[in-house]
Write an enzyme that holds these catalytic residues in place. Structure first.
Site, PDB file in Angstrom:
ATOM      1  N   LYS A   1      -6.101 -11.582 -10.434  1.00  0.00           N
ATOM      2  CA  LYS A   1      -7.198 -11.816  -9.496  1.00  0.00           C
ATOM      3  C   LYS A   1      -8.381 -10.929  -9.904  1.00  0.00           C
ATOM      4  O   LYS A   1      -8.181  -9.781 -10.323  1.00  0.00           O
ATOM      5  CB  LYS A   1      -6.676 -11.411  -8.106  1.00  0.00           C
ATOM      6  CG  LYS A   1      -7.644 -11.619  -6.985  1.00  0.00           C
ATOM      7  CD  LYS A   1      -6.966 -11.294  -5.653  1.00  0.00           C
ATOM      8  CE  LYS A   1      -8.021 -11.107  -4.592  1.00  0.00           C
ATOM      9  NZ  LYS A   1      -7.478 -10.822  -3.278  1.00  0.00           N
TER      10      LYS A   1
ATOM     11  N   LYS B   1     -12.271  -5.046  -8.902  1.00  0.00           N
ATOM     12  CA  LYS B   1     -13.007  -3.932  -9.491  1.00  0.00           C
ATOM     13  C   LYS B   1     -12.114  -3.012 -10.315  1.00  0.00           C
ATOM     14  O   LYS B   1     -12.464  -2.578 -11.395  1.00  0.00           O
ATOM     15  CB  LYS B   1     -13.572  -3.098  -8.340  1.00  0.00           C
ATOM     16  CG  LYS B   1     -15.047  -3.024  -8.383  1.00  0.00           C
ATOM     17  CD  LYS B   1     -15.566  -2.036  -7.395  1.00  0.00           C
ATOM     18  CE  LYS B   1     -14.766  -1.994  -6.122  1.00  0.00           C
ATOM     19  NZ  LYS B   1     -15.516  -2.094  -4.924  1.00  0.00           N
TER      20      LYS B   1
ATOM     21  N   LYS C   1       0.835  -1.215   0.000  1.00  0.00           N
ATOM     22  CA  LYS C   1       0.000   0.000   0.000  1.00  0.00           C
ATOM     23  C   LYS C   1       0.858   1.250   0.000  1.00  0.00           C
ATOM     24  O   LYS C   1       0.557   2.225  -0.688  1.00  0.00           O
ATOM     25  CB  LYS C   1      -0.910   0.028   1.239  1.00  0.00           C
ATOM     26  CG  LYS C   1      -2.135  -0.853   1.108  1.00  0.00           C
ATOM     27  CD  LYS C   1      -3.268  -0.082   0.480  1.00  0.00           C
ATOM     28  CE  LYS C   1      -4.389  -0.948   0.001  1.00  0.00           C
ATOM     29  NZ  LYS C   1      -5.583  -0.899   0.817  1.00  0.00           N
TER      30      LYS C   1
END
Ligand code: TRP
Length: 329
Positions: free
Chosen positions: A191, A194, A111
């Site tokens: 994977k 969205k 992140k």
């Protein structure tokens, strides 16, 4: 019965990967545990987000889960920020958690690289908040995706530290990983997600899904319909294994190997299987979207009941850490 806790970030609409990889298992776990499913809005603000959209995301998240089969008679469905004990306990855990434990968490490193302009304290502290989420209810079972396992491991370490320093209070939580593994997107590579534009949303109609499925990647070595294919390398077959009955699975696998059915037919059959599973979810979801009061009351009631459990735990925590000032009213 053991308590189960899982958290869901309110990031908008759910897709087939979320459903097959997580929610479908949760539905079955409801009978074996006392579950709390929490919409974790404190977690979602660690990355950039739109405050105006957040209420809608929280609402839709609840509708999705209810439509998929979370049963408010069996599970508490809660909103994290309605139970401030989550953040209170986080602060206490912060004071026994070495920064170095947090810095080595793989999701933090990922992140931090992804949002290098916004490496905030919350991002680093995310696993401590997640630990608080779980242990506030003394939950022992935590169904999560594989990517969350380092967080559960850290939660166990923090629990051991707390119990060691202040006295035994919390059980060590265990992760429950579904057997399904990683659900790939329609590109057959990444994977399903969205942001990658490779997913099927649970609210989409059969026709909308067909538009996407018809372009989905199959066995790349099967160029013409007359070429025999290998179902084991085909993502459409992987989805058949999760959605179709054994007879259909056998027929499409065999048909592929012998080149007696083409990829288009195989996809059509997948769309039929998929529709029979998700059409009822879609209908329920659309209905719930119009029932703001009903959905709201489930969240309020769930949060209220969970807050009682949280308050009990916090009383014990405050006693153990020395916050018991008898001279105050
Ligand atoms: N971090 C989890 C995720 O991204 C969500 C989450 C927050 C969670 N708190 C939790 C999951 C507690 C399990 C238990 O998916």
């Amino acid at each position: 019965m053991k308590r189960l806790f899982s958290g869901v970030k309110p990031t908008g609409d759910l897709h087939l990967g979320n459903y097959l990889g997580a929610i479908r298992q949760w539905i079955n776990l409801q009978d074996d545990y006392e579950p709390i499913f929490c919409i974790v809005d404190y977690h979602s603000i660690t990355s950039q987000y739109n405050p105006k959209k957040l209420p809608d995301f929280v609402f839709k998240c609840a509708c999705n889960y209810l439509a998929a089969g979370l049963d408010p008679e069996k599970s508490l469905i809660t909103v994290q920020s309605k139970i401030p004990e989550h953040t209170e306990l986080t602060w206490i855990l912060n004071c026994i958690t070495p920064v170095s434990w947090l810095e080595r968490v793989p999701t933090f490193k990922e992140k931090a690289a992804k949002q290098s302009g916004n490496v905030n304290m919350g991002l680093l502290d995310y696993p401590a908040l997640m630990t608080a989420d779980i242990i506030l209810y003394k939950a022992e079972a935590v169904p999560v995706g594989e990517d969350q396992l380092p967080h559960i491991e850290l939660a166990r370490e923090i629990v051991r530290k707390f119990n060691g320093v202040f006295g035994q209070l919390f059980p060590e939580p265990k992760g429950i990983i579904g057997k399904v593994g990683r659900i790939k997107g329609l590109d057959g590579a990444d994977k399903m997600g969205k942001s990658l534009n490779n997913c099927i949303f649970l609210y989409e109609t059969k026709d909308q899904i067909w538009t996407k499925l018809s372009k989905a990647v199959t066995d790349p070595a099967r160029i013409r319909k007359s070429d025999p294919g290998d179902p084991e390398v085909c993502n459409i077959y992987a989805l058949h294994k999760l959605l179709s009955d054994t007879e259909t699975q056998y027929e499409v696998a065999n048909g592929c190997r012998t080149a007696s059915i083409g990829c288009v037919d195989c996809k059509r059959r997948l769309n039929d299987s998929l529709d029979s599973e998700i059409a009822p979810i879609r209908e329920k979801y659309l209905e719930l979207l119009t029932k703001k009061e009903y959905v709201g009351s489930i969240l309020s009631e769930g949060s209220r009941k969970a807050a009682e459990i949280a308050a009990g735990t916090m009383d014990q925590v405050r006693d153990l850490i020395g916050f018991s000032y008898e001279f105050l009213e």
